[in-house]
Enzyme design. Sequence first.
Site, PDB file in Angstrom:
ATOM      1  CE  LYS A 104     -24.777  16.369 -45.530  1.00  0.00           C
ATOM      2  NZ  LYS A 104     -25.255  17.057 -46.744  1.00  0.00           N
TER       3      LYS A 104
ATOM      4  CB  CYS B  55     -24.013  16.741 -30.580  1.00  0.00           C
ATOM      5  SG  CYS B  55     -24.838  18.174 -29.865  1.00  0.00           S
TER       6      CYS B  55
END
Length: 610
Positions: free
Chosen positions: A605, A2
Amino acid sequence: MCGIVGYAGKKNAESVLVVGLICLEYRGYDSAGIAVLDQGDILVRKSKGKIKDLEAYLREFPAPGNVGIGHTRWATHGEPNQINAHPHTDTNSTVAVVHNGIIENYLELKSQLKKKGHVFQSLTDTEVLPHLLEESKKNGKSNKDSFLELFGKIHGKWAISSVFETEPDRVYFAQDGAPLLIGKGKGEYFLASDISPLTRNCEEVYYVNSGEWGYFSQNEFKLFDFSGKELNPTFKKQELRWEDLDKGGYPHYMIKEIHEQAGIFRKIIQERILENSEIVFPEIKLSKDVLSRVNRIIIQAAGTSYYAGMIGKHYLENFAKIQTDTEASSEFRYRNPVVEGDTLIMGISQSGETADTLASIHEAKAKFIKVVSLVNNVNSTIARESDSYIRTDAGPEIGVASTKAFTAQVLNLLLFSIYMANLKWLISDEEQKILIEEIKLLPAKIDRILAQASKIEEMSSHFTTAKDFIFLGRTYNHPVAMEGALKLKEISYIHASGYAGGEFKHGPIALITNEVPVVCIAPKSEIYTKMVSNIQEIKARKGIIISIVTEGDQEAKSLSDYCFEIPECSEILSPILNVIPLQLLAYYSAIARGCPPDQPRNLAKSVTVE
């Protein structure tokens, strides 16, 4: 995972927040939203899908104001939809919260709050936060005290930002195990999960430490620890350029980053290797005496970094004669490993924020074991909490699937292994000089491989309907096979598995049919004939053979359906060259199948939850 952004200043907060969220897209997300303070009201706007969907919603329902927070969500609790998207509010929308991480005791808290009459709209763990703040305020607490009280109630690793309608000029923030940065501009402050949203407008940044919280407005910034003690933070000059985050004319970050590898190697070689072939790591704070006594290294990593660590194990044992184990961080921390005083823990992480690797480092430090980490972000939590770190020096990596960071990690592990061998007097000056001279040839060889990228592009067009791939490699290239398989399934969504060539007959050979492509990594080496045997076994069963071979090879090439040649090099350096065509294969397969290489589904990522 997030992403959080926040802003207080004179500009239109909606625009600033949306641009910030766009900068965080690479982290991975499935929904997005913002909350802006407008004349005492909190305007919440959120949507499922991409930032462009949020922008379309904002064109219909604008959110004017100069103060606000924003969020990109990667679902952990509750499916991706508008209701579960952040920000979340309390019953009467007097407070809005965004959150990165996991609230481990949210079910218990939710049950307690329901008994007090609170009604929940979503299935997220985050929604308990605004309701806890609401409950504290009902009990007469101020916004500031309610926010501080929150930290003692929730368990887990998290970062939080909040705005209150009664303080329309102020943004609150806190972190306990998930990254947050504060950016200082001219008459404005910014908040973000990483540096990328801060590059355009911020002259200075502060990396919020675990156990710190605070608030900011247009011209005010306050920082405290969890006991409430006010702190005096030191901001650092922000040196990352916006251009570093640009695609530079390439269609995607991934292909740009693949093509940056030769330049990165030139930079690392220039900085790490002196004219007399001496290798230097000036950033390592541990003394040479301490390092020379190390008799065991445990490498901790996840994903692509784990495979780099597997190659590093070969290097450390081959050159420095140090017993080395490579372990998945997520497994290491849940057992009771036998470690001694002269053991060194080495954490590897591109982002420097990988939750499991950070937790493993904490586990090691609790046992008084020294930690040296290999990180691409030297301001990251892992870098700060290790005894020392090594710079990967790959530059910002935006594509979710790691490419240039992997090869830079492998090169740094090789150089560190030679460095350790030197400390232990296990390599002669002449041996080191010969090896260094070959390392210096790597950038030019990488350029030669990339100049033939069109061959891989054409090759990949034949496998758009493939359902399975197998990758085989031996010794140094066994981890490369696993990395190649990971890349392919990450961004082209083709199921793929990587195996050691010697294990092929122990099960995987049962999968071979005339519809299964097998990538065989077979450079010239001591075990070349073994890989040729694997290729013959596949051919006998009518499998599709894609071989990666040394230039001029005829034997393996003649047995293969498709072949890609790499420049000649020693087996030790071959993983660096062999992985590049596999990166290209994954990229062009994704393009051919219509998959987004920079933002593959379900992936993040920076994995900041355990």
